[in-house]
Scaffold this active site. Structure first.
Site, PDB file in Angstrom:
ATOM      1  N   LYS A 111       0.750  -1.106  -0.181  1.00 43.26           N
ATOM      2  CA  LYS A 111      -0.159  -0.107  -0.030  1.00 43.26           C
ATOM      3  C   LYS A 111       1.090   1.643   0.102  1.00 43.26           C
ATOM      4  O   LYS A 111       0.905   2.238  -1.186  1.00 43.26           O
ATOM      5  CB  LYS A 111      -0.889   0.016   1.025  1.00 43.26           C
ATOM      6  CG  LYS A 111      -1.455   1.423   1.075  1.00 43.26           C
ATOM      7  CD  LYS A 111      -2.655   1.701   2.993  1.00 43.26           C
ATOM      8  CE  LYS A 111      -2.111   1.382   3.968  1.00 43.26           C
ATOM      9  NZ  LYS A 111      -1.581   3.039   4.801  1.00 43.26           N
ATOM     10  N   ASN A 112       1.703   1.345   0.748  1.00 47.49           N
ATOM     11  CA  ASN A 112       2.736   2.376   0.956  1.00 47.49           C
ATOM     12  C   ASN A 112       3.660   2.422  -0.101  1.00 47.49           C
ATOM     13  O   ASN A 112       4.411   3.927  -0.151  1.00 47.49           O
ATOM     14  CB  ASN A 112       3.121   2.353   2.040  1.00 47.49           C
ATOM     15  CG  ASN A 112       2.078   2.813   3.925  1.00 47.49           C
ATOM     16  OD1 ASN A 112       0.865   3.327   3.495  1.00 47.49           O
ATOM     17  ND2 ASN A 112       3.005   3.089   4.747  1.00 47.49           N
ATOM     18  N   CYS A 129      -4.806  13.006  12.724  1.00 47.41           N
ATOM     19  CA  CYS A 129      -5.419  11.244  11.907  1.00 47.41           C
ATOM     20  C   CYS A 129      -5.573  11.029  13.615  1.00 47.41           C
ATOM     21  O   CYS A 129      -5.645  11.603  14.857  1.00 47.41           O
ATOM     22  CB  CYS A 129      -5.141  10.407  11.744  1.00 47.41           C
ATOM     23  SG  CYS A 129      -3.635   9.912  11.747  1.00 47.41           S
ATOM     24  N   ARG A 170       0.181  14.561  12.589  1.00 47.33           N
ATOM     25  CA  ARG A 170       1.202  14.747  11.488  1.00 47.33           C
ATOM     26  C   ARG A 170       0.713  16.263  10.956  1.00 47.33           C
ATOM     27  O   ARG A 170       0.160  16.126  10.096  1.00 47.33           O
ATOM     28  CB  ARG A 170       0.218  13.321  11.134  1.00 47.33           C
ATOM     29  CG  ARG A 170       0.112  12.296  11.378  1.00 47.33           C
ATOM     30  CD  ARG A 170      -0.418  11.071  10.916  1.00 47.33           C
ATOM     31  NE  ARG A 170       0.068  10.390   9.805  1.00 47.33           N
ATOM     32  CZ  ARG A 170      -0.231   9.759   9.020  1.00 47.33           C
ATOM     33  NH1 ARG A 170      -1.515   8.959   9.281  1.00 47.33           N
ATOM     34  NH2 ARG A 170       0.452   9.037   8.786  1.00 47.33           N
ATOM     35  N   ASP A 217       4.648   1.055  11.847  1.00 45.24           N
ATOM     36  CA  ASP A 217       2.813   0.003  11.719  1.00 45.24           C
ATOM     37  C   ASP A 217       2.823  -0.997  12.235  1.00 45.24           C
ATOM     38  O   ASP A 217       1.958  -1.630  11.812  1.00 45.24           O
ATOM     39  CB  ASP A 217       3.320   0.293   9.819  1.00 45.24           C
ATOM     40  CG  ASP A 217       2.589   1.417   9.839  1.00 45.24           C
ATOM     41  OD1 ASP A 217       2.541   2.648  10.945  1.00 45.24           O
ATOM     42  OD2 ASP A 217       2.682   2.338   8.867  1.00 45.24           O
ATOM     43  N   ARG A 257      -8.940  -0.042   4.940  1.00 48.60           N
ATOM     44  CA  ARG A 257      -8.091   0.764   3.943  1.00 48.60           C
ATOM     45  C   ARG A 257      -6.754   0.210   3.830  1.00 48.60           C
ATOM     46  O   ARG A 257      -6.118   0.515   2.789  1.00 48.60           O
ATOM     47  CB  ARG A 257      -7.870   2.130   5.115  1.00 48.60           C
ATOM     48  CG  ARG A 257      -8.491   3.133   5.147  1.00 48.60           C
ATOM     49  CD  ARG A 257      -8.307   3.696   5.858  1.00 48.60           C
ATOM     50  NE  ARG A 257      -6.454   4.689   5.667  1.00 48.60           N
ATOM     51  CZ  ARG A 257      -5.461   4.877   6.348  1.00 48.60           C
ATOM     52  NH1 ARG A 257      -6.027   4.639   8.478  1.00 48.60           N
ATOM     53  NH2 ARG A 257      -4.148   4.632   6.055  1.00 48.60           N
TER      54      ARG A 257
HETATM   55  C1  UD1 Z   1       4.514   7.346   6.182  1.00 50.49           C
HETATM   56  C2  UD1 Z   1       3.447   6.100   5.942  1.00 50.49           C
HETATM   57  C3  UD1 Z   1       1.929   5.034   7.579  1.00 50.49           C
HETATM   58  C4  UD1 Z   1       3.530   5.048   8.195  1.00 50.49           C
HETATM   59  C5  UD1 Z   1       4.468   5.961   8.480  1.00 50.49           C
HETATM   60  C6  UD1 Z   1       6.036   5.861   9.916  1.00 50.49           C
HETATM   61  C7  UD1 Z   1       2.752   5.789   4.373  1.00 50.49           C
HETATM   62  C8  UD1 Z   1       1.167   6.499   3.110  1.00 50.49           C
HETATM   63  N1  UD1 Z   1       2.246   6.042   5.093  1.00 50.49           N
HETATM   64  O1  UD1 Z   1       3.371   7.867   6.815  1.00 50.49           O
HETATM   65  O2  UD1 Z   1       2.133   3.743   7.515  1.00 50.49           O
HETATM   66  O3  UD1 Z   1       3.382   4.842   9.613  1.00 50.49           O
HETATM   67  O4  UD1 Z   1       5.116   6.136   6.969  1.00 50.49           O
HETATM   68  O5  UD1 Z   1       6.465   5.146   9.060  1.00 50.49           O
HETATM   69  O6  UD1 Z   1       3.631   5.671   3.606  1.00 50.49           O
HETATM   70  N2  UD1 Z   1       6.264  15.267  10.667  1.00 50.49           N
HETATM   71  C9  UD1 Z   1       6.229  16.216  10.647  1.00 50.49           C
HETATM   72  N3  UD1 Z   1       5.991  16.719   9.523  1.00 50.49           N
HETATM   73  C10 UD1 Z   1       5.919  17.048   8.563  1.00 50.49           C
HETATM   74  C11 UD1 Z   1       6.103  15.371   8.520  1.00 50.49           C
HETATM   75  C12 UD1 Z   1       6.040  14.277   9.943  1.00 50.49           C
HETATM   76  O7  UD1 Z   1       6.305  16.504  12.072  1.00 50.49           O
HETATM   77  O8  UD1 Z   1       5.860  17.444   7.936  1.00 50.49           O
HETATM   78  C13 UD1 Z   1       5.684  14.479  11.756  1.00 50.49           C
HETATM   79  C14 UD1 Z   1       4.460  13.416  11.338  1.00 50.49           C
HETATM   80  O9  UD1 Z   1       3.751  13.888  12.740  1.00 50.49           O
HETATM   81  C15 UD1 Z   1       5.437  12.120  12.895  1.00 50.49           C
HETATM   82  C16 UD1 Z   1       7.174  11.678  11.469  1.00 50.49           C
HETATM   83  O10 UD1 Z   1       7.063  13.237  11.761  1.00 50.49           O
HETATM   84  O11 UD1 Z   1       5.332  11.797  14.146  1.00 50.49           O
HETATM   85  C17 UD1 Z   1       6.730  10.724  10.831  1.00 50.49           C
HETATM   86  O12 UD1 Z   1       5.852  11.067  10.065  1.00 50.49           O
HETATM   87  P1  UD1 Z   1       5.848  10.829   8.059  1.00 50.49           P
HETATM   88  O13 UD1 Z   1       7.171   9.180   8.118  1.00 50.49           O
HETATM   89  O14 UD1 Z   1       6.269  11.450   7.824  1.00 50.49           O
HETATM   90  O15 UD1 Z   1       4.953   9.911   8.347  1.00 50.49           O
HETATM   91  P2  UD1 Z   1       4.441   9.113   6.657  1.00 50.49           P
HETATM   92  O16 UD1 Z   1       4.401   9.357   5.523  1.00 50.49           O
HETATM   93  O17 UD1 Z   1       2.155  10.173   6.982  1.00 50.49           O
END
Ligand code: UD1
Length: 416
Positions: A22-23, A116, A121, A304, A396
């Protein structure tokens, strides 16, 4: 609305095939917006998140056709650069179209995806990266508006190795003039798959899988055929399912290298894991022991898999400690596991689990995708019947979960 009805106690046995990731699929689907002709994606899982991303691409003007596990996406007629709030709210990962739209049209207006259940996030790291490439980014009533201002490759360093920010910046930089160096990048296998996909389309990207990625901007990207990597979290969930039921399961279409930290932890607990080419055998016959887990960016232990492992630890003698460092609110499953008799205490981002031999069936609800998976695993182990509600969360991200579990001998039904 359907629920899963699970009568626990059956040891899982047999073979299961893992679906495509999925990711990996979601950012690759977003990246198809950058191609000026047709893209064929193979091994695409049948999931609600994939349907949502298909809707997002269609709204922007792409045509998306599905034939079994193949998606054919034609973005040649995309003419819309705006993603409205009602669409972006449906799925966090819809924000990944921002990098692709900026790359192709040099402007984009994407509504904030919102928080979420597992955390707030924010998008700050994504936006900082776009600014570093020379895009002017402004907030307009909940919409991230980006416009090319002074484009050129740049050095940019992420404060945290965010998966989504790394992917978004890679996409934006792929069609931005000059050389972009992205430091402290996320290193997940899904980022390597995105790099491979983009390079096949004609991009020039090196370093994915390491903490520094170098992107040399090109003028155009063309359509290709690509097969997505297997889903390492689905694979991990089936490994945990084999362990929690003391079963013996052969898993097909799995890349062990992508889940080394999980394999190491399961072995520490006492689960036997052996591999033969693309097959992996998991056997949980031996007495299992407690262990501590701390979630970390890849290649550390994946957040995850944290809820599923917590369900497993709840059934293993001794005390286990789980520290969640990635998301601030990822213990929602604890309340539901407690309904099933799990002994778990939360102190901030730390969970202390005192394992017990048996959990009891109960009516529980999925609060998010992986929390839902944890409850299903607990139900497979528990005495009596467990009803898992709010399956929209599980739909999902798990492709025909109850069918695959039934094939392994689980007593699980899906019905209203
Ligand atoms: C992706 C995965 C999700 C997984 C996560 C962490 C997908 C579609 N989803 O989510 O399944 O749980 O990686 O392995 O691939 N953060 C900030 N600012 C930003 C972006 C992120 O503070 O601009 C923080 C987030 O709030 C969180 C952390 O960084 O605490 C990790 O988030 P991130 O690695 O960005 O996760 P996703 O890409 O949303």
């Amino acid at each position: 609305m359907d629920s899963f009805y699970i009568r626990g106690g059956n040891a899982l046995k047999g073979q299961v095939r893992i679906s495509g990731s999925k990711n990996a699929t979601l950012p690759i689907m977003a990246a198809t917006l950058m191609a000026d002709d047709e893209v064929v994606l193979c091994g695409v899982p049948d999931l609600e998140d994939i349907n949502v991303m298909s809707d997002v691409l269609t709204l922007l003007g792409a045509t998306v056709k599905r034939e079994n596990d193949v998606l054919i996406i034609d973005s040649s007629n995309v003419n819309c650069i705006e993603l409205p709030e009602h669409m972006s709210r449906r799925m966090r990962a819809s924000n990944l179209v921002m990098g692709a739209l900026l790359a192709r049209f040099k402007k984009a207006a994407v509504a904030y995806p919102g928080g979420c259940a597992i955390g707030s996030r924010p998008m700050d790291l994504h936006l900082k990266g776009f600014r570093a490439l020379g895009y002017n980014i402004a907030d307009q009533c909940g919409v991230m508006c980006g416009k090319a201002e002074n484009l050129g490759g740049q050095e940019t360093l992420l404060d945290f190795p965010s998966v989504g920010a790394t992917e978004n910046i890679m996409m934006a930089a792929a069609l931005t003039p000059g050389i972009t160096t992205l430091r402290n990048a996320a290193r997940e296998p899904e980022i390597i798959d995105l790099q491979n996909f983009l390079n096949r389309m004609g991009a020039r990207i090196r370093g994915a899988g390491l903490d520094t990625i170098r992107i040399e901007g090109v003028n155009r990207l063309h359509g290709v055929e690509h097969t997505v990597i297997p889903d390492r979290i689905e694979a991990g969930t089936f490994m945990a399912a084999a362990a929690i039921t003391h079963g013996d399961v052969m898993i097909d279409n799995i890349v062990l290298e992508h889940i080394q930290s999980l394999v190491a932890k399961l072995r520490e607990i006492g689960v036997a894991i052996s591999s033969n080419g693309s097959w992996v055998r998991i056997s949980g016959h031996q007495p299992l022991r407690s262990a501590d887990i701390k979630t970390m960016p890849y290649p550390g232990f994946p957040t995850d898999m944290q809820p599923q492992m917590m369900a497993l630890m709840s059934t293993v003698a001794g005390t286990s400690i789980v520290v969640e460092t990635i998301f601030e609110n990822r213990f929602m499953h604890v309340h539901e596991l407690r309904r099933m008799g799990a002994d778990i205490k939360i102190e901030g981002r730390v969970a202390i689990i005192r394992g017990r031999e048996n959990l009891e069936g109960a009516a529980v609800e999925a609060t998010d995708l992986r929390a839902g998976a944890a409850l299903v695993l607990a139900g497979l182990h528990a005495r009596g019947e467990t009803r898992v509600g709010k399956l929209e969360h599980i739909d999902r991200g798990y492709d025909k979960l109850h069918c695959k579990l039934r094939q392994l001998g689980a007593d699980i039904e899906r019905r209203p």
